[in-house]
Design a protein around this motif. Structure first.
Motif, short mmCIF file in Angstrom:
data_model
loop_
_atom_site.label_atom_id
_atom_site.label_comp_id
_atom_site.label_asym_id
_atom_site.label_seq_id
_atom_site.Cartn_x
_atom_site.Cartn_y
_atom_site.Cartn_z
N GLY A 107 0.81 -1.21 0.00
CA GLY A 107 0.00 0.00 0.00
C GLY A 107 0.84 1.26 0.00
O GLY A 107 1.92 1.30 0.58
N ASN A 108 0.36 2.30 -0.67
CA ASN A 108 1.03 3.60 -0.82
C ASN A 108 2.21 3.55 -1.77
O ASN A 108 2.85 4.58 -2.03
CB ASN A 108 1.53 4.17 0.51
N ALA A 109 2.55 2.36 -2.29
CA ALA A 109 3.85 2.19 -2.94
C ALA A 109 3.96 2.84 -4.31
O ALA A 109 5.07 3.01 -4.81
CB ALA A 109 4.20 0.70 -3.07
N THR A 110 2.84 3.24 -4.91
CA THR A 110 2.96 3.92 -6.21
C THR A 110 3.41 5.37 -6.05
O THR A 110 3.88 5.98 -7.02
CB THR A 110 1.62 3.90 -6.98
N SER B 123 11.62 -0.49 -8.52
CA SER B 123 10.48 -0.12 -9.37
C SER B 123 9.19 -0.59 -8.71
O SER B 123 9.15 -1.63 -8.04
CB SER B 123 10.60 -0.72 -10.77
N ALA B 124 8.12 0.19 -8.90
CA ALA B 124 6.80 -0.14 -8.34
C ALA B 124 5.76 -0.01 -9.44
O ALA B 124 5.71 1.00 -10.14
CB ALA B 124 6.46 0.78 -7.18
N THR B 125 4.92 -1.04 -9.58
CA THR B 125 3.88 -1.07 -10.61
C THR B 125 2.52 -1.24 -9.95
O THR B 125 2.31 -2.19 -9.18
CB THR B 125 4.12 -2.23 -11.60
N LYS B 126 1.60 -0.36 -10.24
CA LYS B 126 0.27 -0.40 -9.63
C LYS B 126 -0.47 -1.69 -9.99
O LYS B 126 -0.47 -2.13 -11.14
CB LYS B 126 -0.55 0.81 -10.09
N ILE B 127 -1.10 -2.29 -8.99
CA ILE B 127 -1.93 -3.47 -9.19
C ILE B 127 -3.30 -3.00 -9.68
O ILE B 127 -3.96 -2.20 -9.01
CB ILE B 127 -2.05 -4.29 -7.90
N GLN B 128 -3.71 -3.48 -10.81
CA GLN B 128 -4.96 -3.06 -11.44
C GLN B 128 -6.08 -4.07 -11.15
O GLN B 128 -5.83 -5.21 -10.76
CB GLN B 128 -4.77 -2.93 -12.96
N GLN C 166 -3.47 2.61 -3.25
CA GLN C 166 -2.58 2.36 -4.38
C GLN C 166 -1.59 1.25 -4.03
O GLN C 166 -0.47 1.49 -3.60
CB GLN C 166 -1.86 3.65 -4.77
N ASN C 167 -2.04 0.01 -4.22
CA ASN C 167 -1.17 -1.14 -3.99
C ASN C 167 -0.27 -1.36 -5.20
O ASN C 167 -0.66 -1.11 -6.33
CB ASN C 167 -2.00 -2.41 -3.78
N ALA C 168 0.92 -1.85 -4.92
CA ALA C 168 1.88 -2.03 -6.02
C ALA C 168 2.65 -3.33 -5.87
O ALA C 168 2.83 -3.86 -4.76
CB ALA C 168 2.85 -0.86 -6.08
N ASP C 169 3.12 -3.82 -7.02
CA ASP C 169 4.16 -4.85 -7.07
C ASP C 169 5.50 -4.11 -7.11
O ASP C 169 5.69 -3.19 -7.91
CB ASP C 169 4.02 -5.69 -8.34
#
Length: 392
Positions: free
Chosen positions: A170-173, A203-208, A217-220
């Motif tokens: 969470g918040n990672a984007t 690198s952080a990519t938003k989970i859609q 804004q969760n991210a991988d």
């Protein structure tokens, strides 16, 4: 500003707060109702986080409660729980942002950082100048993070090289720093690192495509030879026990957020029951609707009693892992029932955002799962009851 107890606080647990805590809670509630509630459905539908809420949250002190370096006044764990409740009863995503920023990111520095790290990072995070994230969960490691962590840290002189992946962060984007938990290749122990997100290899990519907590804004996250100086290693994090110490504090506040989410759905259903007419009268005058609403209130009241008590135990230094685990498992299970009954009370209109209940109904699923699933928290309590670990 005067504090008015929530109608859903049926046994008046808010009366346990000091006058100063009640005033702070009243100011927070007024801001949430005025500035946040009107915008959340639109942001939820668009899966965007309203960044404009960060500065007011900081100004209200919400990002700094609990930490000596920033706390505006001495406040209790019960008060902090009511803050989590008030946030979640308006929107669980805003509550989750605060939980990540204050409980997990700041909490990691406060729990496992050196005095110098606390002095540098806690005020910056508490002011909202720096946004934080918490990188523990991985694509192949969630409930088994204590033993199954795959992200590695290798020391080369005064630098650590991190490699691995994180998921659901969470918040990672939009975070400026992420607390990354990684296994030291030398001793196999889990250590924590304050990682600036501008570091090469990060690198952080938003989970859609999420159907729950869509505003969060969760991210991988991918870490490829990310170089972190020794000064950014959390100096008091020598094993997974440090991670557990952070989670022990935040798990109870997730239970509070679950109660707030249940209250948000319940309050929406009550409003609907008073306004919606069928057969020539408000549906709230029908026995079956009243039965659903009373079930909701019963769950809320029972859960509120539990989370108040577990926070009192934290204030007294008596709270153990099994106490927060039971609160999280119980409150989220009762929340799941409650949002379902609230949605049922609204009939077909319970699946659209217009009446708010649908949002709480969807968001409850994420709270039910994160910070330890019901099953994992049950095993923590089961171990305390029987003396036997049954995790595998």
């Amino acid at each position: 500003m005067s504090y008015e107890p929530l109608a859903s606080d049926f046994y008046s647990y808010g009366s346990l707060l000091t006058e100063r805590e009640q005033e702070a809670l009243a100011a927070l509630r007024a801001w949430l109702e005025r500035d946040v509630r009107p915008i959340v459905n639109d942001h939820w539908e668009r899966a965007e986080f309203p960044m404009e809420v960060v500065k007011p949250l900081a100004e209200l002190g919400v990002l700094s409660y609990a930490w000596d370096e920033t706390a505006p006044f001495e406040n209790s764990a019960v008060f902090r729980g009511f803050v989590a409740l008030e946030l979640a009863r308006v929107d669980a995503s805003v509550g989750t942002f605060v939980g990540v920023q204050n409980g997990l990111a700041i909490g990691s520095v406060a729990t496992a950082g050196s005095d110098a790290q606390r002095r540098e990072w806690i005020p910056r995070l508490a002011s909202g100048e720096v946004i934080g994230a918490f990188g523990l969960t991985e694509p192949l490691s969630g409930s088994d993070s204590a033993r199954g962590l795959r992200t590695t840290a290798r020391r080369e002189g005064d630098t650590w090289i991190l490699n691995g992946q994180k998921r659901w962060i969470g918040n990672a984007t939009f975070s400026d720093v992420t607390i990354i938990w990684a296994k030291d290749e030398a001793d196999g122990q889990v250590k924590g690192f304050i990682v600036p997100t501008s570091t090469p290899g990060y690198s952080a990519t938003k989970i859609q495509g999420k159907v729950s907590l869509r505003m969060v804004q969760n991210a991988d996250i991918t870490l490829t030879d990310v170089a972190v100086p020794e000064e950014l290693r959390l100096q008091e994090a020598h094993s997974f026990r440090a991670t557990s110490a952070v989670l022990r504090q935040t798990r109870a506040e997730v239970a509070w957020s679950a109660v707030g989410t249940a209250i948000g759905a319940y309050e929406g259903a009550v409003r609907y029951a008073r306004e919606r007419e069928q057969f020539g009268r408000p549906i709230g005058s029908h026995q079956l609707i009243q039965d659903l609403l009373v079930r909701c209130l019963g769950n809320i009241t029972a859960s509120l009693g539990m989370v108040v008590r577990v926070s009192e135990m934290l204030d007294r230094g008596e709270q153990r892992d099994e106490h927060s685990a039971l609160a999280k498992a119980y409150a989220t299970a009762r929340m799941r029932e409650t949002v379902g009954w609230a949605r049922e009370a609204c009939g077909g209109n319970g699946i659209v955002l217009d009446y708010d209940v649908a949002r709480f109904f969807a968001d409850a699923e994420a709270l039910y799962s994160y910070e330890g699933t019901r099953e994992m928290n049950t095993l923590i309590v089961g171990r305390a009851i029987t003396g036997h670990a049954a995790f595998a």
